[in-house]
Motif scaffolding. Sequence first.
Motif, PDB file in Angstrom:
ATOM      1  N   LEU A  10       0.611  -1.311  -0.065  1.00  0.00           N
ATOM      2  CA  LEU A  10      -0.169   0.225   0.125  1.00  0.00           C
ATOM      3  C   LEU A  10       1.202   1.348  -0.068  1.00  0.00           C
ATOM      4  O   LEU A  10       2.037   1.430   0.918  1.00  0.00           O
ATOM      5  N   LEU A  11       0.635   2.109  -0.605  1.00  0.00           N
ATOM      6  CA  LEU A  11       1.657   3.309  -1.175  1.00  0.00           C
ATOM      7  C   LEU A  11       0.973   4.516  -0.650  1.00  0.00           C
ATOM      8  O   LEU A  11      -0.573   4.500  -0.958  1.00  0.00           O
ATOM      9  N   SER A  12       0.608   5.232  -0.115  1.00  0.00           N
ATOM     10  CA  SER A  12      -0.261   5.905   1.743  1.00  0.00           C
ATOM     11  C   SER A  12      -0.172   7.784   0.762  1.00  0.00           C
ATOM     12  O   SER A  12       0.485   7.697   0.184  1.00  0.00           O
ATOM     13  N   THR A  13      -0.561   8.084   1.021  1.00  0.00           N
ATOM     14  CA  THR A  13      -0.606   9.667   0.771  1.00  0.00           C
ATOM     15  C   THR A  13       0.908   9.939   0.492  1.00  0.00           C
ATOM     16  O   THR A  13       1.416  10.080   1.667  1.00  0.00           O
ATOM     17  N   PRO A  14       1.182  11.399  -0.007  1.00  0.00           N
ATOM     18  CA  PRO A  14       2.580  11.609   0.050  1.00  0.00           C
ATOM     19  C   PRO A  14       2.778  12.869   0.493  1.00  0.00           C
ATOM     20  O   PRO A  14       2.997  13.564   0.518  1.00  0.00           O
ATOM     21  N   ILE A  15       1.867  12.860   1.072  1.00  0.00           N
ATOM     22  CA  ILE A  15       1.501  14.914   1.737  1.00  0.00           C
ATOM     23  C   ILE A  15       0.782  14.509   3.310  1.00  0.00           C
ATOM     24  O   ILE A  15      -0.080  14.049   3.870  1.00  0.00           O
ATOM     25  N   GLY A  16       2.269  14.308   4.005  1.00  0.00           N
ATOM     26  CA  GLY A  16       1.787  14.027   5.622  1.00  0.00           C
ATOM     27  C   GLY A  16       1.744  13.133   5.989  1.00  0.00           C
ATOM     28  O   GLY A  16       2.011  11.728   5.081  1.00  0.00           O
ATOM     29  N   ALA A  17       2.774  12.456   7.119  1.00  0.00           N
ATOM     30  CA  ALA A  17       2.510  10.959   8.102  1.00  0.00           C
ATOM     31  C   ALA A  17       1.027  11.084   8.436  1.00  0.00           C
ATOM     32  O   ALA A  17       0.574  11.560   8.583  1.00  0.00           O
ATOM     33  N   LEU A  18       0.810   9.761   8.096  1.00  0.00           N
ATOM     34  CA  LEU A  18      -0.818   9.164   8.168  1.00  0.00           C
ATOM     35  C   LEU A  18      -0.666   9.287   9.772  1.00  0.00           C
ATOM     36  O   LEU A  18       0.425   8.853  10.526  1.00  0.00           O
TER      37      LEU A  18
END
Length: 369
Positions: A10-18
Amino acid sequence: MSELPLDLVLLSTPIGALGSGRGGGVELTLTSLMQGLAERGHRLTLIAADGSCLPAGCEAVDLVTLPGADQPSWQHAAEDAPVVIPRSGLLASMLAEALKRAPAADAVLNFGYDWLPLWTTPWVSVPLFHLISMGDVAAVMRDAIESLARWDQRRLAFHTRRQAADFQLPSPARVVGNGFDLGRYELRLATDGPLGWAGRIAPEKGLEDAAAAAAALGERLLVWGLREDPSYAEAVEAGVPAGTIDWRGFLPTHELQRDLGRCRALINTPKWNEAYGNVVVEALACGVPVVAYDRGGPGELIRSGETGWLVPPDDRQALVEALDRVGQIDRRCCRSWVEDNATRAVFSGRVERWIRDGLVEDASISAQH
């Protein structure tokens, strides 16, 4: 014979930490889907920004965090905006890590709304899938989504039909909705609470219209969300009588649902084509009717007259009139709609089916590699 578990990166959003809230609704989507897929027995690896943390129920997920500069969001981009990739950018390093791990997995599922993963997809042997989180916001992104759809539309899924309609697709869109852990939302039946609004504090969310409607009724408006644009927040507050807006900040789900559930109604006033409308469903899960502009995802989620009221976009007077009618809504119907359509079990099942269907060999696609 039952199907074998999937091994997914799973590739998370590249805007900020989860967990930071900076990723907006994508964070809630990713959290819910991880929990749902884990419950279904799938093996998961999450690639995310440094500082990310795994939510409860995801202890078996392999978390890999990376440093890097946040990717600029497309939410405020102009129609002719170019692609921007910062030096030492998080998006490129996250994608590289995902592709490195992908040969040992069945597929990569990307949650970031950006050009690079979309453009890369036809050029790698790794099955790379994309859950598209926004509608049409810039020409270069529209071109990337439509180009990938022409190559193999099975690699794309959308949250709502209205979102997908922003794009010229060769086939009917794969719509997977979204999902929520209903154990975290308590049904509240009291109908005499205040008005509420929730979302990022930014111009495309239209808070000024909700504030104006509350002011017209002489009521206070509880506002939850991250102040993404402080100057916009100040302008909205200056445009209504003092005390109209009660800023509640960005709250974790258990606190938000507790306070939101006490509201008489949630007002939803998007100025753009929302892909889904997470806060709409969170309110409904608490039994709170939603009065919303009939625009984008929320217009597809709300059953006018049953779970709230839809009004013409940008019509503040219609908001006021609809808020006077929320007492006609049975709050149990709001909760029932979520139970039938937007649990994390329903959502994760749809996503699993989409990925399995997309992994079926297509000779015409294989011939292009």
